[in-house]
Each structure stands twice: as structure tokens, then as C-alpha cells.
Write a protein that holds these residues in place. Structure first.
Motif, short mmCIF file in Angstrom:
data_model
loop_
_atom_site.label_atom_id
_atom_site.label_comp_id
_atom_site.label_asym_id
_atom_site.label_seq_id
_atom_site.Cartn_x
_atom_site.Cartn_y
_atom_site.Cartn_z
N GLY A 172 46.57 39.33 41.83
CA GLY A 172 45.82 38.39 42.68
C GLY A 172 44.38 38.85 42.87
O GLY A 172 43.45 38.05 42.74
N LEU A 173 44.19 40.15 43.11
CA LEU A 173 42.83 40.66 43.31
C LEU A 173 42.01 40.55 42.01
O LEU A 173 40.82 40.26 42.05
CB LEU A 173 42.87 42.11 43.81
CG LEU A 173 43.37 42.26 45.25
CD1 LEU A 173 43.48 43.73 45.64
CD2 LEU A 173 42.47 41.52 46.24
N TYR A 174 42.67 40.77 40.86
CA TYR A 174 41.97 40.57 39.57
C TYR A 174 41.50 39.11 39.46
O TYR A 174 40.37 38.83 39.08
CB TYR A 174 42.88 40.93 38.39
CG TYR A 174 42.28 40.49 37.07
CD1 TYR A 174 41.35 41.29 36.41
CD2 TYR A 174 42.58 39.24 36.53
CE1 TYR A 174 40.76 40.86 35.23
CE2 TYR A 174 41.99 38.79 35.35
CZ TYR A 174 41.07 39.61 34.71
OH TYR A 174 40.48 39.17 33.55
N LEU A 175 42.40 38.16 39.82
CA LEU A 175 42.07 36.73 39.72
C LEU A 175 40.88 36.36 40.61
O LEU A 175 40.01 35.59 40.22
CB LEU A 175 43.29 35.87 40.06
CG LEU A 175 44.49 35.97 39.10
CD1 LEU A 175 45.69 35.22 39.66
CD2 LEU A 175 44.15 35.43 37.71
N VAL A 176 40.85 36.95 41.81
CA VAL A 176 39.74 36.68 42.74
C VAL A 176 38.44 37.18 42.13
O VAL A 176 37.41 36.48 42.14
CB VAL A 176 39.93 37.45 44.08
CG1 VAL A 176 38.80 37.15 45.03
CG2 VAL A 176 41.24 37.09 44.72
N TRP A 177 38.50 38.38 41.58
CA TRP A 177 37.30 39.00 41.01
C TRP A 177 36.85 38.24 39.75
O TRP A 177 35.70 37.83 39.65
CB TRP A 177 37.62 40.47 40.70
CG TRP A 177 36.56 41.17 39.92
CD1 TRP A 177 35.33 41.58 40.37
CD2 TRP A 177 36.61 41.53 38.54
NE1 TRP A 177 34.64 42.17 39.35
CE2 TRP A 177 35.40 42.16 38.21
CE3 TRP A 177 37.58 41.39 37.53
CZ2 TRP A 177 35.12 42.63 36.94
CZ3 TRP A 177 37.31 41.86 36.26
CH2 TRP A 177 36.09 42.47 35.97
N ALA A 178 37.78 37.99 38.84
CA ALA A 178 37.43 37.34 37.57
C ALA A 178 37.05 35.87 37.76
O ALA A 178 36.22 35.34 37.03
CB ALA A 178 38.60 37.47 36.59
#
Ligand code: HEM
Length: 140
Positions: free
Chosen positions: A66-72
Motif C-alpha cells: 500500500g505504501l509503495y502504491l501511495v508513493w508510486a
């Protein structure tokens, strides 16, 4: 890459939610079992395995993906994401409480009623409904 991580995120979410919906149900049945009985010991094993093998790892993967998706996806400025983050933090706290209550059952020191667990059982369901609406509909 983004779509693959999103698929991983959804798989982890499903596993996390499956456990979060089932564990309080086990607590409801566990309340009926007499302390020290064979049935109570079986519930302890089921609860421990569910927590350690499914719920904990699934929550970690959900957060990381989820944090990767927010960042990307540069979602950190979106209103829906702020609301989702708040609800996900509440879900994670509920997870923490479940973990504590599981340890109470394991040590035969649960004092909460069956009715309490029946009500608590609905909390992850309600949170999950709002989280999915926020992320799919993105109303704001
Ligand atoms: C743990 C922290 C979490 C973070 C940081 C997070 C973040 C995100 C982000 C940024 C997306 C991508 C949105 C898009 O590409 O449109 C996403 C997708 C998604 N999330 Fe989460 N999420 C988290 C937890 C959860 C939870 C607990 C649920 C469900 C109960 C959930 C359900 C979903 C679903 C269903 C999608 C796919 C939406 C779509 O493809 O339209 N997430 N998440």
C-alpha cells in the motif's frame, strides 16, 4: 510494476480481512469453552496459528504494498487517501487489540463477554466497507 504490486496488495488485503473477520468469531466460541478443557486448548492453537501464519504477515504485506502504491501513484495529496489512511490506522489498532485479547485467552485470563466479541466482530466489516468504497469510488 504498479499493477503487479496492486494485485499483491489486494491479495494481502483479502487474507488480512479473512483473518480479521474470523478471529473474533473464534473468540465468541472460545467464551463458551470451559477453561482448561480440550476444546479451549484447541481454540488456543487455532487462534495462535491464524494470528501468526495469516493475520500478521498479511497486514505487513498490505502495508508495504500500500505504501509503495501511495508513493508510486503520488496519492499522498488526495482526500480519499487521507480518509482511507485514517480508517486503515483504526483497522491496525483493532488488529493490535485482537492480538492482546488472543494472548488473554491463551493465558486463560479472558474476562470479556461473548456479547462483547459479537459486537466487536462487526467493526472490521464496517471499516472494510468504507475503505473499499474510498479507494474504488474515490469520492473526494
Ligand atoms: C495498510 C495501508 C494501506 C495503504 C497505504 C493503501 C494504499 C492503497 C493505494 C495507494 C492503492 C492504489 C489506488 C489506485 O491505484 O487507484 C490501493 C488500492 C487498493 N486498496 Fe489499499 N491501502 C491500504 C490498506 C488497504 C485495506 C485495509 C483495504 C481493504 C480493506 C484496501 C483495499 C484496497 C483495494 C480494494 C485496492 C484496489 C483499488 C482499485 O484497483 O481501484 N487497502 N491501496
Amino acid at each position: 510494476m504498479y499493477e503487479w504490486i496492486k494485485a499483491l496488495h489486494v491479495i494481502a488485503v483479502i487474507s488480512w480481512m479473512a483473518g480479521m473477520l474470523y478471529l473474533p468469531r473464534l473468540f465468541v466460541y472460545h467464551c463458551e469453552a470451559e477453561k482448561g478443557s480440550k476444546q479451549s486448548e484447541t481454540f488456543k492453537v487455532m487462534e495462535r496459528r491464524l494470528m501468526r501464519a495469516i493475520i500478521n504477515p498479511a497486514m505487513i504485506v498490505t502495508w508495504l504494498a500500500g505504501l509503495y502504491l501511495v508513493w508510486a501513484g503520488h496519492w499522498y495529496l488526495s482526500g480519499w487517501f487521507h480518509a482511507k489512511l485514517l480508517l486503515v490506522l483504526v483497522m491496525s489498532s483493532v488488529h493490535g487489540f485482537f492480538s492482546r485479547w488472543r494472548r488473554d485467552f491463551e493465558a486463560d485470563r479472558n474476562t470479556r463477554s461473548q456479547k462483547f466479541y459479537r459486537i466487536i466482530n462487526e467493526v472490521p466489516t464496517v471499516l472494510m466497507i468504507f475503505i473499499v468504497i474510498l479507494v474504488v469510488v474515490k469520492p473526494f
